[in-house]
Design an enzyme around this catalytic site. Structure first.
Site, PDB file in Angstrom:
ATOM      1  N   ASN A   9     -43.025 -56.374 -70.945  1.00 35.28           N
ATOM      2  CA  ASN A   9     -44.185 -56.862 -71.699  1.00 35.28           C
ATOM      3  C   ASN A   9     -44.620 -55.741 -72.634  1.00 35.28           C
ATOM      4  OD1 ASN A   9     -46.599 -57.818 -72.617  1.00 35.28           O
ATOM      5  ND2 ASN A   9     -47.636 -57.772 -70.633  1.00 35.28           N
ATOM      6  N   LYS A  11     -46.753 -55.810 -74.943  1.00 35.16           N
ATOM      7  CA  LYS A  11     -48.179 -55.888 -75.310  1.00 35.16           C
ATOM      8  C   LYS A  11     -48.350 -55.637 -76.812  1.00 35.16           C
ATOM      9  CE  LYS A  11     -49.323 -54.650 -70.596  1.00 35.16           C
ATOM     10  NZ  LYS A  11     -50.233 -54.016 -69.653  1.00 35.16           N
ATOM     11  N   HIS A  98     -51.787 -63.546 -68.413  1.00 31.25           N
ATOM     12  CA  HIS A  98     -51.821 -62.111 -68.124  1.00 31.25           C
ATOM     13  C   HIS A  98     -53.269 -61.688 -67.874  1.00 31.25           C
ATOM     14  CE1 HIS A  98     -51.567 -57.796 -68.564  1.00 31.25           C
ATOM     15  NE2 HIS A  98     -50.289 -57.919 -68.279  1.00 31.25           N
ATOM     16  N   GLU A 100     -54.929 -59.283 -68.820  1.00 30.84           N
ATOM     17  CA  GLU A 100     -55.663 -58.840 -70.019  1.00 30.84           C
ATOM     18  C   GLU A 100     -56.216 -60.037 -70.780  1.00 30.84           C
ATOM     19  OE1 GLU A 100     -52.463 -56.386 -71.454  1.00 30.84           O
ATOM     20  OE2 GLU A 100     -52.823 -55.020 -69.785  1.00 30.84           O
ATOM     21  N   GLU A 170     -49.536 -59.526 -60.331  1.00 24.71           N
ATOM     22  CA  GLU A 170     -49.911 -58.247 -60.925  1.00 24.71           C
ATOM     23  C   GLU A 170     -51.327 -57.888 -60.487  1.00 24.71           C
ATOM     24  OE1 GLU A 170     -47.563 -57.400 -64.724  1.00 24.71           O
ATOM     25  OE2 GLU A 170     -49.157 -58.752 -65.310  1.00 24.71           O
ATOM     26  N   GLY A 176     -51.272 -50.506 -65.776  1.00 17.66           N
ATOM     27  CA  GLY A 176     -51.534 -49.442 -66.745  1.00 17.66           C
ATOM     28  C   GLY A 176     -52.334 -48.290 -66.185  1.00 17.66           C
ATOM     29  N   SER A 216     -47.596 -50.881 -63.087  1.00 19.08           N
ATOM     30  CA  SER A 216     -47.051 -49.518 -63.017  1.00 19.08           C
ATOM     31  C   SER A 216     -45.676 -49.439 -62.361  1.00 19.08           C
ATOM     32  CB  SER A 216     -48.058 -48.584 -62.331  1.00 19.08           C
ATOM     33  OG  SER A 216     -49.276 -48.558 -63.057  1.00 19.08           O
TER      34      SER A 216
END
Ligand code: PGA
Length: 254
Positions: A9, A11, A98, A100, A170, A176, A216
């Site tokens: 991904n 991003k 996702h 985010e 996730e 991250g 991660s």
């Protein structure tokens, strides 16, 4: 048999030139890859077709995914992208939900259910992302949150439709941050997810569902994560931006 997958991904990173160079380096690194795992690359929208072209010589091994899709078929939605558009440039997958997007764009499970529908209707494989926040984990709510995300986002699907879905677990606190769930923490949730799928769709579909871990993932922890019985690969952010690190991650899948 479920497919083991290393999904990258990207991003909102990389220029067109950098993205093309990364895809080209991955194609070259994988020239002699003999394993059974597959790779998915998820570039920013402007380069979808470019990355499809850059990986075309390895299209049996590398697929291309969009990072989002609009829930409507077409129309006056300035700045958005329809599933038919994604499919029309040769991408085959789409990341949906996702964390985010759940956080910054308030995407709800109900909205994500309709995004999964439009993806499937256009022949795209949804990579449906779920995961708890740190507060939810510390409050002991992890499994309840996961259950609601899975049920509300994807359990309206028919058996045949659900069989097309890839799930990505996730934990939000691991994305991250450099903090990875331990293999045991991840396996516990993956087994729970597979159990939910089994209760709803039966053991055969559950057994065939690819459930990715994200948060991660890097070459140093990929082996122990992927050794878990219910972890079928990774959805990888940071480490997918470097060709050698991401190559090591698919190699960890065998
Ligand atoms: P990360 O991102 O690997 O950089 O933690 C994972 C993701 O957000 O999919």
């Amino acid at each position: 048999m479920r497919t083991r997958i290393a999904a990258g991904n990207w991003k909102m990173n990389l220029t067109a030139q950098e993205a093309e160079a990364l895809a080209t380096a991955l194609v070259s690194n994988l020239a002699d890859y003999q394993g059974s795992a597959k790779m998915i690359l998820s570039p920013p929208f402007p380069y979808l077709s470019q990355i499809v072209a850059a990986t075309a010589s390895k299209s049996d091994l590398i697929s291309v995914a969009a990072q989002n899709v609009h829930q409507e078929a077409k129309g006056a939605y300035t700045g958005d992208t329809a599933a038919s558009m994604i499919a029309s440039v040769g991408a085959t997958h789409v990341i949906i939900g996702h964390s985010e997007r759940r956080t910054y764009y308030q995407e709800s499970n109900a909205l994500l259910a309709s995004k999964i529908d439009i993806a499937l209707a256009n022949g795209l494989t949804p990579i449906y992302c779920i995961g708890e926040t740190l507060d939810q984990r510390e409050a002991g709510q992890t499994l309840d949150v996961i259950r609601a995300q899975v049920e509300e986002g994807s359990f309206h699907l028919s058996d045949a439709q659900f069989a097309e879905v890839i799930v990505a677990y996730e934990p939000v606190w691991a994305i991250g941050t450099g903090k990875t769930a331990t293999p045991d923490q991840a396996q516990e949730v993956h087994a729970f997810i597979r159990g939910l799928i089994s209760d709803k769709y039966g053991a055969s579909i559950a057994d065939d569902t690819t459930i990715l871990y994200g948060g991660s993932v890097k070459p140093a922890n990929a082996n122990e994560l992927f050794a878990q019985a219910d972890i079928d690969g990774g959805l990888v952010g940071g480490a997918s931006l470097k060709a050698d690190a991401f190559t090591a991650i698919i190699e960890a899948l065998g």
